[in-house]
Design an enzyme around this catalytic site. Sequence first.
Site, PDB file in Angstrom:
ATOM      1  N   ARG A  85       8.054   7.526   9.204  1.00  0.00           N
ATOM      2  CA  ARG A  85       8.936   8.270  10.104  1.00  0.00           C
ATOM      3  C   ARG A  85       8.948   9.773   9.803  1.00  0.00           C
ATOM      4  O   ARG A  85       8.853  10.184   8.658  1.00  0.00           O
ATOM      5  CB  ARG A  85      10.366   7.719  10.005  1.00  0.00           C
ATOM      6  N   HIS A 110       5.059   6.254  13.095  1.00  0.00           N
ATOM      7  CA  HIS A 110       3.658   5.820  13.121  1.00  0.00           C
ATOM      8  C   HIS A 110       2.813   6.544  14.163  1.00  0.00           C
ATOM      9  O   HIS A 110       1.947   5.959  14.803  1.00  0.00           O
ATOM     10  CB  HIS A 110       3.576   4.312  13.347  1.00  0.00           C
ATOM     11  N   HIS A 181      -1.299  -1.197   8.542  1.00  0.00           N
ATOM     12  CA  HIS A 181      -0.024  -1.900   8.730  1.00  0.00           C
ATOM     13  C   HIS A 181      -0.242  -3.419   8.765  1.00  0.00           C
ATOM     14  O   HIS A 181       0.282  -4.110   9.635  1.00  0.00           O
ATOM     15  CB  HIS A 181       0.643  -1.428  10.021  1.00  0.00           C
ATOM     16  N   ALA A 182      -0.987  -3.935   7.791  1.00  0.00           N
ATOM     17  CA  ALA A 182      -1.216  -5.378   7.724  1.00  0.00           C
ATOM     18  C   ALA A 182       0.072  -6.103   7.348  1.00  0.00           C
ATOM     19  O   ALA A 182       0.817  -5.671   6.467  1.00  0.00           O
ATOM     20  CB  ALA A 182      -2.307  -5.690   6.702  1.00  0.00           C
ATOM     21  N   TYR A 183       0.324  -7.217   8.034  1.00  0.00           N
ATOM     22  CA  TYR A 183       1.435  -8.113   7.719  1.00  0.00           C
ATOM     23  C   TYR A 183       0.865  -9.329   6.991  1.00  0.00           C
ATOM     24  O   TYR A 183       0.062 -10.075   7.550  1.00  0.00           O
ATOM     25  CB  TYR A 183       2.117  -8.595   8.993  1.00  0.00           C
ATOM     26  N   GLU A 319       2.572  -0.921   2.560  1.00  0.00           N
ATOM     27  CA  GLU A 319       1.776   0.158   3.144  1.00  0.00           C
ATOM     28  C   GLU A 319       1.628   1.299   2.136  1.00  0.00           C
ATOM     29  O   GLU A 319       2.605   1.948   1.786  1.00  0.00           O
ATOM     30  CB  GLU A 319       2.445   0.664   4.419  1.00  0.00           C
TER      31      GLU A 319
END
Length: 356
Positions: A85, A110, A181-183, A319
Amino acid sequence: MSVFPARESFEQIIDGKQILLYILTNSKNTTKAAITNYGGRLIGFYVPDKNGQLIDILEGFDNLDQYTQGTDNYFGALIGRYGNRIAKAKFTLDGKKYQLNANNGPNNLHGGNKGFSRQVWDAKQTADNLLDLTYFSSDGEEGFPGNLNVKVTYEITDANELKINYRATTDKKTVINLTNHAYFNLNGQGSGTIVNHYLRLNADYYTPVDSTLIPQNSKHASVTNTPFDFRNLTKIGYLMELGQSTNNEQLLFGQGYDHNFVLNEGNSSATVIGDLSGIQMDIYTQEPGLQFYSGNFLDGSNRVKNGKTDNYQTSFCLETQHFPDSPNQPSFPSTTLDSGEVYKTSTIYKFSVQHE
């Protein structure tokens, strides 16, 4: 064994460019990745569990339409120009004010309305285990200054590592903070809650946030005697419950963890172990911070791979990045890139198995 997404379900033309699905694998076929050049997104990542079964540990969709339509939660995406942010969607650089798009309450998140996660990258697979992605971000795109040339390389190694190398140059001073931004769910995508995963973070401090998740007063807070002390392997849910029982303000603001941790030097930055699968992920990075997000805003509204839904805290993000709102907080490590300089950073996710 997890099923690979169908290549044809990712083949489209967007913005006049061809979208394809690329499959990377190491020479031992022990680690595989599925990546699309739409947003440079990791669609699936496959590693062996304690039983030797190759399972997909990434949340996401099984077709491109779901990524381009509706809310995608940035699943697996490359993030830029600025990950995380920027307060009130504005910053000042060399005395000039830049207004960005406010796409997260009053803040820029982002990269804005159409950040790098929604752009079509040029892709070239140079080997079975290597994919180069490049993108040109023009001066003024989403309000950011400077023509920016970006290159990201995904690499799968025989040591069961995923390496992500980032590189960028600009023709005018700008700010930049790239990440992925892998989950993750190390028990396997769609397998349920992540609160029983074990987590270690190599961080003595974190950055407290206000109610809009912007760091407060450029100050760091000690993790000691708080629900943020993951310096030893600890169940995520154990510390979360501790924080909830004491009405910890920081966890209330984020509805869970959505905070930047100030990384100590040396050793891995983070370790996570899936409580059911035995899969261990160690993260190494050159970045000063790591954003731990416990999937608090997932609400089951998306149907993800294998007919599952993205329910509350069924995946997490770690991240690697510079700190949130750095352009407005001079005491934080700088995110400024000037012409003639080269932005370079690398992150490694290394996978192994813990047997009982």
